[in-house]
Design an enzyme around this catalytic site. Structure first.
Site, PDB file in Angstrom:
ATOM      1  N   ASP A  82       0.821  -1.218   0.000  1.00 13.27           N
ATOM      2  CA  ASP A  82       0.000   0.000   0.000  1.00 13.27           C
ATOM      3  C   ASP A  82       0.851   1.262   0.000  1.00 13.27           C
ATOM      4  OD1 ASP A  82       0.839  -0.626   2.674  1.00 13.27           O
ATOM      5  OD2 ASP A  82      -0.571   0.861   3.420  1.00 13.27           O
ATOM      6  N   GLU A 143       0.299  -1.433   5.473  1.00 13.66           N
ATOM      7  CA  GLU A 143       1.323  -1.157   6.486  1.00 13.66           C
ATOM      8  C   GLU A 143       1.117   0.228   7.078  1.00 13.66           C
ATOM      9  OE1 GLU A 143       5.067   0.506   8.049  1.00 13.66           O
ATOM     10  OE2 GLU A 143       3.980   1.222   6.303  1.00 13.66           O
TER      11      GLU A 143
END
Ligand SMILES: [Zn+2]
Length: 383
Positions: A82, A143
């Site tokens: 991400d 994350e």
């Protein structure tokens, strides 16, 4: 055998990855793309099903394994899929030795530089066939918002204990320590009273908080520990003794014992303040009610300096002319979470700067150096 990464191909891979939108919780497209790439590279690919649970449109985290010509434990390589916002429609610009966005978005080198390096290392192994241990790749979801991908990973699938997280900034910095973080939420219930008529019959939640804080050590506690109150909510009108107040703080420490000590100190201060404001009104004892919650946000990262991955990566850096230093971080990343599961994975810098801003850029020279370091570390593992 002189095994080398292909720098041109590495750059092409990076440029391909950054144009795939993958803001947190929207990693569906990149996860599919990466799973396919890993299959093409001859890995056995497993995708878990945690996407829905953590609110992502992707199926899940990817764990992929490339067989080794050597036996033994797998060497682990991990990056997150991400990016932060604004990360839609990224248009990378290659200028001289740098890659930037067009200024309207982030670049997304955090963490696509890591994803690209891992793919290039696997491609190099496949193409040049050097001797190597098995390699296990872990690509995580989300994350950036509390590491929920790494927190929900099935660690029984991990077939190694040593590896590298590729998610740091300068190629000269290897993070081996990071803090444990506790949130600290306080609700103070005082006693409401008319401020104009009978303030002595009330207990101001604000004054209780002020008393507690006046007794408390905050800010820099010691070399390894910090504490900060960042949120205050309370009160609506001036003619009522404030009946309720909420405070939010966080405590970070590289040392779990020091963190626990600071949290206890803070609780003690609130208990003392509650006692100080206990009084008798109209023959009845009234006192503030204080509720404290201290959930752990994430555990600490603590990779010993003599851990296999640290030694190997330092040697690989030296070989590639990079002055790599071990450091402690003030923040957390997937490495913290994985460390709690016994994985000793320091976090290597990739030549990324100004992360999480529209000025984010990737230094191509450092990026290439990081890739060479990762490749040499993989080759040296299990030798
Ligand atoms: Zn990152």
């Amino acid at each position: 055998m002189n095994v080398k990464i292909n720098e041109k191909r590495l750059l092409d891979t990076f440029l391909k990855l950054v144009v795939i939108d993958s803001e947190s919780w929207n990693e569906g497209a990149i996860q599919k793309h990466l799973a396919e790439e890993l299959k093409q590279l001859g890995c056995s690919v497993w995708v878990d099903k945690i996407g829905k649970k953590i609110g992502s449109n992707a199926q899940g985290n990817i764990i992929a394994t490339l067989k080794g010509s050597r036996g033994g434990k797998a060497f682990l390589l991990s990056s997150h899929m991400d990016t932060v916002k604004p990360g839609k429609g990224i248009k990378p610009q290659v200028k001289h030795n740098r890659i930037t966005s067009d200024g309207t978005t982030i670049l997304g080198a955090d963490d696509k530089a890591g994803l690209a390096i891992i793919l290039e290392v696997l491609r190099t192994l496949k193409e040049q066939k050097p001797e190597h241990s098995p390699v296990q790749v872990i690509f995580t979801l989300n994350e950036e918002n509390g590491m929920s991908g790494a927190k929900n990973l099935d660690y029984s699938k991990i077939k190694g204990t040593d590896g590298l997280i590729l998610d740091n900034e300068s190629v000269n910095e290897l993070l081996i320590q990071g803090p444990e973080v506790n949130d600290f939420k306080v609700s103070i219930k005082g006693v409401a009273a008319h401020a104009g008529v009978c303030p002595e019959k009330g207990i101001s939640a604000l004054e209780v908080a002020v008393k507690a804080l006046s007794l408390m050590k905050t800010g820099r506690i010691d070399k390894e520990t910090v504490c900060n109150f960042g949120v205050v909510h309370g009160g609506e009108v001036t003619n009522v003794v404030m009946p309720y107040l909420e405070l939010k703080a966080e405590v970070r420490s590289l040392c779990p014992k020091k963190l626990a000590k600071q949290v206890k100190h803070m609780k003690d201060c609130f208990a003392k303040a509650a006692k100080a404001f206990t009084k008798r009104v109209d023959g009845k004892v009234i006192k503030p009610q204080i509720t404290i919650e201290t959930p752990r946000r994430y555990g600490s990262l603590n990779v010993p300096k003599n851990a296999p991955a640290v030694k190997l990566v330092l040697a690989a850096a030296k070989k590639n002319g990079v002055n790599l230093k071990t450091m402690a971080s003030g923040g957390g990343c997937d490495a913290n979470v994985m460390c709690q599961h016994g994985l000793l994975m320091p976090n290597l810098g990739l030549g990324v700067q100004k992360c999480h801003t529209t000025q984010e850029y990737l230094d191509i020279k450092e990026f290439n150096q990081a890739a060479a370091i990762v490749l040499d570390t993989v080759l040296a593992y299990g030798k």
